[in-house]
Design an enzyme around this catalytic site. Structure first.
Site, PDB file in Angstrom:
ATOM      1  N   LYS A   1      -5.509 -14.118   2.216  1.00  0.00           N
ATOM      2  CA  LYS A   1      -5.559 -13.105   1.148  1.00  0.00           C
ATOM      3  C   LYS A   1      -4.757 -11.872   1.527  1.00  0.00           C
ATOM      4  O   LYS A   1      -3.969 -11.351   0.746  1.00  0.00           O
ATOM      5  CB  LYS A   1      -7.036 -12.776   0.876  1.00  0.00           C
ATOM      6  CG  LYS A   1      -7.327 -11.721  -0.157  1.00  0.00           C
ATOM      7  CD  LYS A   1      -7.338 -10.321   0.347  1.00  0.00           C
ATOM      8  CE  LYS A   1      -8.153 -10.024   1.557  1.00  0.00           C
ATOM      9  NZ  LYS A   1      -9.588  -9.946   1.336  1.00  0.00           N
TER      10      LYS A   1
ATOM     11  N   CYS B   1     -12.796 -17.201   6.400  1.00  0.00           N
ATOM     12  CA  CYS B   1     -11.940 -16.030   6.636  1.00  0.00           C
ATOM     13  C   CYS B   1     -10.525 -16.455   7.019  1.00  0.00           C
ATOM     14  O   CYS B   1      -9.542 -15.968   6.449  1.00  0.00           O
ATOM     15  CB  CYS B   1     -12.564 -15.169   7.727  1.00  0.00           C
ATOM     16  SG  CYS B   1     -11.637 -13.684   8.083  1.00  0.00           S
TER      17      CYS B   1
ATOM     18  N   GLU C   1      -5.290  13.261   6.138  1.00  0.00           N
ATOM     19  CA  GLU C   1      -5.673  14.622   6.566  1.00  0.00           C
ATOM     20  C   GLU C   1      -6.518  15.311   5.502  1.00  0.00           C
ATOM     21  O   GLU C   1      -7.266  16.247   5.787  1.00  0.00           O
ATOM     22  CB  GLU C   1      -4.435  15.465   6.900  1.00  0.00           C
ATOM     23  CG  GLU C   1      -3.591  15.848   5.717  1.00  0.00           C
ATOM     24  CD  GLU C   1      -2.378  16.719   6.117  1.00  0.00           C
ATOM     25  OE1 GLU C   1      -2.555  17.655   6.903  1.00  0.00           O
ATOM     26  OE2 GLU C   1      -1.264  16.440   5.630  1.00  0.00           O
TER      27      GLU C   1
ATOM     28  N   TYR D   1     -15.150  -8.192  -5.459  1.00  0.00           N
ATOM     29  CA  TYR D   1     -14.075  -8.098  -4.474  1.00  0.00           C
ATOM     30  C   TYR D   1     -12.949  -9.100  -4.780  1.00  0.00           C
ATOM     31  O   TYR D   1     -11.773  -8.734  -4.841  1.00  0.00           O
ATOM     32  CB  TYR D   1     -14.605  -8.495  -3.092  1.00  0.00           C
ATOM     33  CG  TYR D   1     -15.309  -7.467  -2.264  1.00  0.00           C
ATOM     34  CD1 TYR D   1     -16.656  -7.160  -2.473  1.00  0.00           C
ATOM     35  CD2 TYR D   1     -14.663  -6.854  -1.206  1.00  0.00           C
ATOM     36  CE1 TYR D   1     -17.323  -6.267  -1.643  1.00  0.00           C
ATOM     37  CE2 TYR D   1     -15.323  -5.965  -0.367  1.00  0.00           C
ATOM     38  CZ  TYR D   1     -16.648  -5.674  -0.600  1.00  0.00           C
ATOM     39  OH  TYR D   1     -17.299  -4.798   0.223  1.00  0.00           O
TER      40      TYR D   1
ATOM     41  N   CYS E   1     -10.074 -13.873   4.162  1.00  0.00           N
ATOM     42  CA  CYS E   1      -9.463 -12.600   4.581  1.00  0.00           C
ATOM     43  C   CYS E   1      -7.985 -12.721   4.951  1.00  0.00           C
ATOM     44  O   CYS E   1      -7.156 -11.925   4.486  1.00  0.00           O
ATOM     45  CB  CYS E   1     -10.176 -12.034   5.807  1.00  0.00           C
ATOM     46  SG  CYS E   1     -11.884 -12.535   6.047  1.00  0.00           S
TER      47      CYS E   1
ATOM     48  N   GLU F   1      -9.176  -8.254  -6.029  1.00  0.00           N
ATOM     49  CA  GLU F   1      -8.079  -8.444  -5.075  1.00  0.00           C
ATOM     50  C   GLU F   1      -7.025  -9.410  -5.628  1.00  0.00           C
ATOM     51  O   GLU F   1      -5.826  -9.132  -5.565  1.00  0.00           O
ATOM     52  CB  GLU F   1      -8.629  -8.969  -3.745  1.00  0.00           C
ATOM     53  CG  GLU F   1      -9.445  -7.918  -3.015  1.00  0.00           C
ATOM     54  CD  GLU F   1      -9.900  -8.320  -1.616  1.00  0.00           C
ATOM     55  OE1 GLU F   1     -10.243  -7.438  -0.830  1.00  0.00           O
ATOM     56  OE2 GLU F   1      -9.933  -9.534  -1.317  1.00  0.00           O
TER      57      GLU F   1
ATOM     58  N   HIS G   1      -0.488  15.812  10.050  1.00  0.00           N
ATOM     59  CA  HIS G   1       0.326  16.215   8.918  1.00  0.00           C
ATOM     60  C   HIS G   1       1.732  15.621   9.014  1.00  0.00           C
ATOM     61  O   HIS G   1       2.287  15.584  10.115  1.00  0.00           O
ATOM     62  CB  HIS G   1       0.419  17.748   8.893  1.00  0.00           C
ATOM     63  CG  HIS G   1       1.126  18.274   7.699  1.00  0.00           C
ATOM     64  ND1 HIS G   1       0.559  18.247   6.437  1.00  0.00           N
ATOM     65  CD2 HIS G   1       2.359  18.824   7.567  1.00  0.00           C
ATOM     66  CE1 HIS G   1       1.431  18.778   5.578  1.00  0.00           C
ATOM     67  NE2 HIS G   1       2.531  19.127   6.234  1.00  0.00           N
TER      68      HIS G   1
END
Ligand code: FAD
Ligand code: NDP
Length: 474
Positions: free
Chosen positions: A51, A43, A444, A177, A48, A181, A439
């Site tokens: 990346k 990672c 939302e 994945y 992770c 990516e 908002h």
């Protein structure tokens, strides 16, 4: 009573291993961790973190482009690959140091080298034996490359971060994945990217509509997607790598990136010396307590080939530590649940998802109601970008519980994390409806979707939108 050098010996200083070693050390246990490479594992070093840094870098391209609509003028900045690589390396080195310091701070002994098992209580590193009451195997996994003629000319995700020079023409093989990516990242950074996948859709296991939608968005942004094809051979020539596909096409590229899955790091661990069983896929077999076939040896993370995500490895590690050394002061024993694990794919745009896909929910719950919204985000009404956002809720009719939540759009990972808490807590659609939105945000929309997709439209949506086109608004 038998005495040991350590209470816990951890093999592998990645996500799971470091967390377990640190937590156990903090509980007063005598702990060692053996790591053959830089501290932090996949990672931190080649997963992770680098990346995500590269994904941030790639997003600037579209940000510069989109800024014109908001009045920003001037020539487009140019991208310096060497700067990105150097700054990434610097940050990763900083993180390696933090990991080492965290371990030292918890009193953990760091042993550098390749560890192998000698017996159920003994680990060997560089010819030296260490005994431990408990052993935790957290050796992760590594990329696999199918046997294709010339595949030695290809790189995996481990090699992609330091490519030299920048690959102007990149072929990505795979539809998972990592493939998606990096196709997005290098496309954003300015490479001409072709992605080939043996299947008909990207990202097996994700909601079907999400799979079609992201393919359409990636294609719109410039990734050339080719389905139902594979690389048959790769030949190195002076003008680049010539990749023959099974469909008979020749692609000429600078770099081929194989992102065709990962397998557990169980080789050369001498597992049989201790009697640790593996599955047919070479993953370490564990029970619900992460105990292997040898009661004092545990395994967590990618080496068990369950859910290959950092937060999962961390969660499993903490459960093991609680079991072995008791929970943290004043806290209950931790347990690990694999339900409603949220995940994001850092494509451009991102995918964020938690819970069941529409297809899986229909199988699991029978009658479900689907709410969906497909729109152009407010920002893009002025930016000129054609990017669209997809949001979907899947509701179990019997309980009104929201059992699936999916988003393709800007910062979907950030958006979905919070909703995952609500879904873990069993939030119903009525709870979503009674929640006030923020908002103006895209998020939302998840609390304002009132009209269910009529069954008639559900049937027509089962056909994916054509590649290269956004899904129709309903
Ligand atoms: P690892 O982190 O792989 O650590 C294992 C460690 O053990 C390694 O450091 C290795 O050197 C060491 N080791 C192995 N054998 C030995 C031995 N015999 N002796 C000593 N040391 C040994 N997950 C996410 O959640 N989000 C993401 O965005 C994400 N992106 C990713 C991107 C890429 C390109 C890749 C490849 C993976 C990504 N992942 C992501 C997955 C994530 O990195 C893994 O799930 C996670 O690192 C697993 O942790 P682990 O502790 O099981 O193993
Ligand atoms: P994935 O399992 O996600 O994808 C592998 C892809 O390669 C699939 O599309 C698969 O196709 C294809 N494939 C497998 N074998 C072959 C073959 N022989 N020839 C051609 N294609 C093949 O693995 P990744 O390597 O992308 O990632 C490993 C794991 O790491 C992920 O599953 C995820 O858990 C984790 N990860 C998480 C990230 C995140 O959280 N953002 C980012 C990166 C990785 P098919 O579908 O047909 O099997």
């Amino acid at each position: 009573m038998q005495t040991f050098d350590f209470d816990l010996f951890v093999i592998g200083g990645g996500s799971g291993g470091v967390r377990a070693a640190r937590m156990a050390g903090q509980r007063g246990a005598k702990v060692a961790v053996a790591e053959v490479a830089d501290m932090g594992g996949t990672c931190v070093n080649v997963g992770c973190i680098p990346k995500k840094l590269y994904s941030y870098a790639a997003h600037y391209a579209e940000s510069f482009e989109e800024s014109h609509g908001f009045g920003w003028e001037g020539p487009a900045p140019t991208f310096n690959w060497a700067t990105l690589k150097a700054n990434r390396a610097k940050e990763i080195t900083r993180l390696n140091g933090i990991y080492v310091n965290l371990l030292k701070g918890a009193g953990v002994a760091i042993i550098t080298g390749w560890a192998t098992l000698v017996d159920a209580h003994t680990v060997q590193v560089d010819g030296k034996n260490y005994t431990a009451k408990y052993i935790l195997i957290a050796t992760g996994g590594k990329a696999t490359v199918p046997a294709v003629t010339g595949s030695e000319h290809a790189v995996t995700s481990d090699g992609v971060f330091d490519l030299n020079p920048f690959p102007k023409r990149l072929l990505v093989v795979g539809g998972g994945y990592i493939a998606c990516e990096f196709a997005s990242i290098f496309n954003g950074l300015g490479a001409t990217v072709t992605q080939i996948h043996r299947g008909e859709k990207l990202l097996a296991g994700f909601d079907d509509e999400v799979r079609g939608f992201i393919a359409a968005e990636m294609a719109k942004s410039g990734v050339q997607l080719k389905f139902k094809t594979e690389a048959a051979s790769i030949n190195k020539t002076p003008d680049g790598l010539h990749v023959e596909t099974l469909g008979g096409e020749t692609l000429i590229v600078d770099t081929v990136l194989y992102a065709t899955g990962r397998k557990p790091n169980t080789h050369r661990l001498n597992l049989s010396a201790a009697g640790v069983d593996v599955t047919t896929k070479d993953a370490i077999k564990v029970n619900d307590s992460y105990q292997t076939s040898v009661p004092n040896i545990y395994a967590v993370g990618d080496v068990t080939d369950r859910v290959q995500l950092t937060p999962v490895a961390l969660g499993e590690a903490m459960v093991v530590v609680d079991q072995l050394f008791g929970p943290a002061a004043g806290k209950p024993l931790r347990s690990m649940s694999y339900d409603y694990i949220p995940t994001a794919v850092f494509t451009h745009p991102n995918i964020g998802t938690v819970g069941f896909s529409e297809e899986a929910a229909r199988k699991e719950f029978g009658k479900v109601t689907v709410y969906r919204s497909d729109f152009k985000a407010l920002k893009h009404t002025v930016s000129g970008s054609q990017e669209r956002t997809l949001m979907k809720l899947i509701v179990d009719d019997a309980t009104d519980r929201v059992v699936g939540l999916h988003m393709v759009g800007a910062d979907a990972g950030e958006v979905v994390q919070g909703f995952a808490v609500a879904m873990k807590a069993g939030a119903t659609k009525a709870v979503f409806d009674s929640t006030i939105g923020i908002h103006p945000t895209a998020a939302e929309e998840f609390v304002t979707m009132r009209d269910a997709v009529p069954p008639r439209l559900l049937a027509s949506r089962s056909a994916l939108p054509p590649e290269g086109a956004a899904a129709p608004a309903v």
